[in-house]
Design a protein around this motif. Structure first.
Motif, mmCIF file in Angstrom:
data_model
loop_
_atom_site.group_PDB
_atom_site.id
_atom_site.type_symbol
_atom_site.label_atom_id
_atom_site.label_comp_id
_atom_site.label_asym_id
_atom_site.label_seq_id
_atom_site.Cartn_x
_atom_site.Cartn_y
_atom_site.Cartn_z
ATOM 1 N N MET A 1 0.847 -1.176 0.000
ATOM 2 C CA MET A 1 0.000 0.000 0.000
ATOM 3 C C MET A 1 0.890 1.236 0.000
ATOM 4 O O MET A 1 1.837 1.301 0.780
ATOM 5 C CB MET A 1 -0.882 -0.034 1.256
ATOM 6 C CG MET A 1 -1.835 1.121 1.352
ATOM 7 S SD MET A 1 -2.851 1.184 2.860
ATOM 8 C CE MET A 1 -3.378 -0.472 3.108
ATOM 9 N N HIS A 2 0.592 2.175 -0.886
ATOM 10 C CA HIS A 2 1.343 3.429 -0.883
ATOM 11 C C HIS A 2 0.400 4.598 -1.157
ATOM 12 O O HIS A 2 -0.626 4.453 -1.820
ATOM 13 C CB HIS A 2 2.497 3.398 -1.899
ATOM 14 C CG HIS A 2 2.046 3.368 -3.329
ATOM 15 N ND1 HIS A 2 1.606 2.223 -3.962
ATOM 16 C CD2 HIS A 2 1.936 4.359 -4.246
ATOM 17 C CE1 HIS A 2 1.263 2.509 -5.205
ATOM 18 N NE2 HIS A 2 1.452 3.793 -5.414
ATOM 19 N N ILE A 3 0.772 5.752 -0.604
ATOM 20 C CA ILE A 3 -0.001 6.986 -0.756
ATOM 21 C C ILE A 3 0.769 7.905 -1.677
ATOM 22 O O ILE A 3 1.986 8.056 -1.539
ATOM 23 C CB ILE A 3 -0.231 7.653 0.609
ATOM 24 C CG1 ILE A 3 -1.089 6.736 1.485
ATOM 25 C CG2 ILE A 3 -0.876 9.028 0.450
ATOM 26 C CD1 ILE A 3 -1.263 7.195 2.911
ATOM 27 N N GLU A 4 0.046 8.510 -2.603
ATOM 28 C CA GLU A 4 0.708 9.451 -3.513
ATOM 29 C C GLU A 4 -0.121 10.710 -3.707
ATOM 30 O O GLU A 4 -1.355 10.680 -3.640
ATOM 31 C CB GLU A 4 1.009 8.786 -4.858
ATOM 32 C CG GLU A 4 -0.177 8.267 -5.597
ATOM 33 C CD GLU A 4 0.209 7.500 -6.853
ATOM 34 O OE1 GLU A 4 -0.284 7.878 -7.932
ATOM 35 O OE2 GLU A 4 0.993 6.520 -6.764
ATOM 36 N N LEU A 5 0.590 11.806 -3.921
ATOM 37 C CA LEU A 5 -0.053 13.060 -4.304
ATOM 38 C C LEU A 5 -0.739 12.813 -5.633
ATOM 39 O O LEU A 5 -0.159 12.189 -6.523
ATOM 40 C CB LEU A 5 1.018 14.151 -4.429
ATOM 41 C CG LEU A 5 0.534 15.569 -4.657
ATOM 42 C CD1 LEU A 5 -0.333 16.049 -3.507
ATOM 43 C CD2 LEU A 5 1.745 16.484 -4.819
ATOM 44 N N ARG B 1 -13.093 -2.127 1.050
ATOM 45 C CA ARG B 1 -13.011 -1.594 2.412
ATOM 46 C C ARG B 1 -12.390 -2.601 3.361
ATOM 47 O O ARG B 1 -12.280 -3.771 3.069
ATOM 48 C CB ARG B 1 -14.403 -1.197 2.894
ATOM 49 C CG ARG B 1 -14.897 0.020 2.138
ATOM 50 C CD ARG B 1 -16.065 0.679 2.773
ATOM 51 N NE ARG B 1 -16.338 1.899 2.029
ATOM 52 C CZ ARG B 1 -17.526 2.435 1.924
ATOM 53 N NH1 ARG B 1 -18.548 1.890 2.529
ATOM 54 N NH2 ARG B 1 -17.675 3.541 1.228
ATOM 55 N N ARG B 2 -11.989 -2.080 4.530
ATOM 56 C CA ARG B 2 -11.453 -2.882 5.636
ATOM 57 C C ARG B 2 -10.049 -3.425 5.342
ATOM 58 O O ARG B 2 -9.669 -4.478 5.829
ATOM 59 C CB ARG B 2 -12.418 -3.998 6.033
ATOM 60 C CG ARG B 2 -13.815 -3.450 6.218
ATOM 61 C CD ARG B 2 -14.674 -3.962 7.310
ATOM 62 N NE ARG B 2 -14.115 -4.334 8.574
ATOM 63 C CZ ARG B 2 -13.986 -3.520 9.634
ATOM 64 N NH1 ARG B 2 -14.316 -2.265 9.549
ATOM 65 N NH2 ARG B 2 -13.518 -3.982 10.765
ATOM 66 N N ARG B 3 -9.282 -2.663 4.554
ATOM 67 C CA ARG B 3 -7.884 -3.038 4.292
ATOM 68 C C ARG B 3 -6.907 -2.063 4.952
ATOM 69 O O ARG B 3 -5.706 -2.174 4.756
ATOM 70 C CB ARG B 3 -7.617 -3.049 2.786
ATOM 71 C CG ARG B 3 -8.380 -4.113 2.037
ATOM 72 C CD ARG B 3 -7.926 -4.180 0.618
ATOM 73 N NE ARG B 3 -8.712 -5.128 -0.162
ATOM 74 C CZ ARG B 3 -8.381 -5.528 -1.360
ATOM 75 N NH1 ARG B 3 -7.284 -5.102 -1.938
ATOM 76 N NH2 ARG B 3 -9.159 -6.378 -2.009
ATOM 77 N N GLY B 4 -7.433 -1.079 5.672
ATOM 78 C CA GLY B 4 -6.580 -0.125 6.365
ATOM 79 C C GLY B 4 -6.256 1.128 5.577
ATOM 80 O O GLY B 4 -5.487 1.966 6.044
ATOM 81 N N ALA B 5 -6.844 1.293 4.402
ATOM 82 C CA ALA B 5 -6.535 2.461 3.573
ATOM 83 C C ALA B 5 -7.017 3.765 4.213
ATOM 84 O O ALA B 5 -6.317 4.774 4.176
ATOM 85 C CB ALA B 5 -7.136 2.307 2.181
ATOM 86 N N GLY B 6 -8.211 3.740 4.814
ATOM 87 C CA GLY B 6 -8.733 4.940 5.466
ATOM 88 C C GLY B 6 -7.854 5.364 6.625
ATOM 89 O O GLY B 6 -7.530 6.549 6.773
ATOM 90 N N ARG B 7 -7.447 4.408 7.433
ATOM 91 C CA ARG B 7 -6.563 4.699 8.573
ATOM 92 C C ARG B 7 -5.217 5.231 8.085
ATOM 93 O O ARG B 7 -4.684 6.202 8.627
ATOM 94 C CB ARG B 7 -6.372 3.431 9.407
ATOM 95 C CG ARG B 7 -5.472 3.616 10.604
ATOM 96 C CD ARG B 7 -5.575 2.449 11.568
ATOM 97 N NE ARG B 7 -6.883 2.352 12.179
ATOM 98 C CZ ARG B 7 -7.337 3.134 13.156
ATOM 99 N NH1 ARG B 7 -6.550 4.080 13.644
ATOM 100 N NH2 ARG B 7 -8.544 2.984 13.661
#
Length: 151
Positions: A1-5, A83-89
């Motif tokens: 999982m990674h977050i990007e602009l 949902r429920r994979r921790g992406a929101g957190r």
């Protein structure tokens, strides 16, 4: 999982935002829906990120600068199908960290008052957000819940 602009140009992101807006309009009366569309998310005072698992979009979130010391969490969403994979957190942790990095003293949000929003309330509570009154340009609304976190 990674977050990007994110530059809000991908079809997957457009679909997620359409899902988000449709859901908000289904759960709240029109005058109580404060979710932003693509045009409003492209505002210079908003930073938008997405969460990915390789090529699979897991969610999105945004940070709006209300003042040099106050930010607002916007557009927190994970697709119903993943949902429920921790992406929101993960996204909320990213937004809180960015707000601290910017030197904000407070981070606030508005969400729905319908029981369907209970998972969101629990997530925000787990980060230390407390219930509060309206902030910025919001007014009291029985269909809205306001929360704030002192940084």
């Amino acid at each position: 999982m990674h977050i990007e602009l994110d530059d809000l140009s991908r079809r997957e992101v457009h679909a997620l935002l359409r899902e988000h807006l449709a859901d908000m309009h289904e759960l709240s009366p029109p005058e109580s829906v404060h979710a932003l569309d693509l045009t409003k998310l492209r505002s210079s005072d908003i930073t938008f990120w997405t969460v990915w698992d390789d090529a699979l979009l897991l969610g999105c979130g945004a940070l709006k600068e209300l003042s040099p010391t106050h930010g607002e969490v916007k557009s927190m969403r994970t697709p119903k199908a993943v949902r429920r994979r921790g992406a929101g957190r993960a996204m909320l942790a990213h937004i809180v960290a960015e707000a601290r990095r910017r030197g904000y003293q407070r981070l606030s949000l508005e969400t729905g008052a319908n029981v369907a929003f209970k998972p969101a309330w629990k997530l925000y509570e787990s980060f230390g957000f407390a219930y509060c009154g309206p902030f910025a340009d919001y007014t009291a609304d029985p269909n809205a819940v306001f929360m704030s976190l002192d940084l």
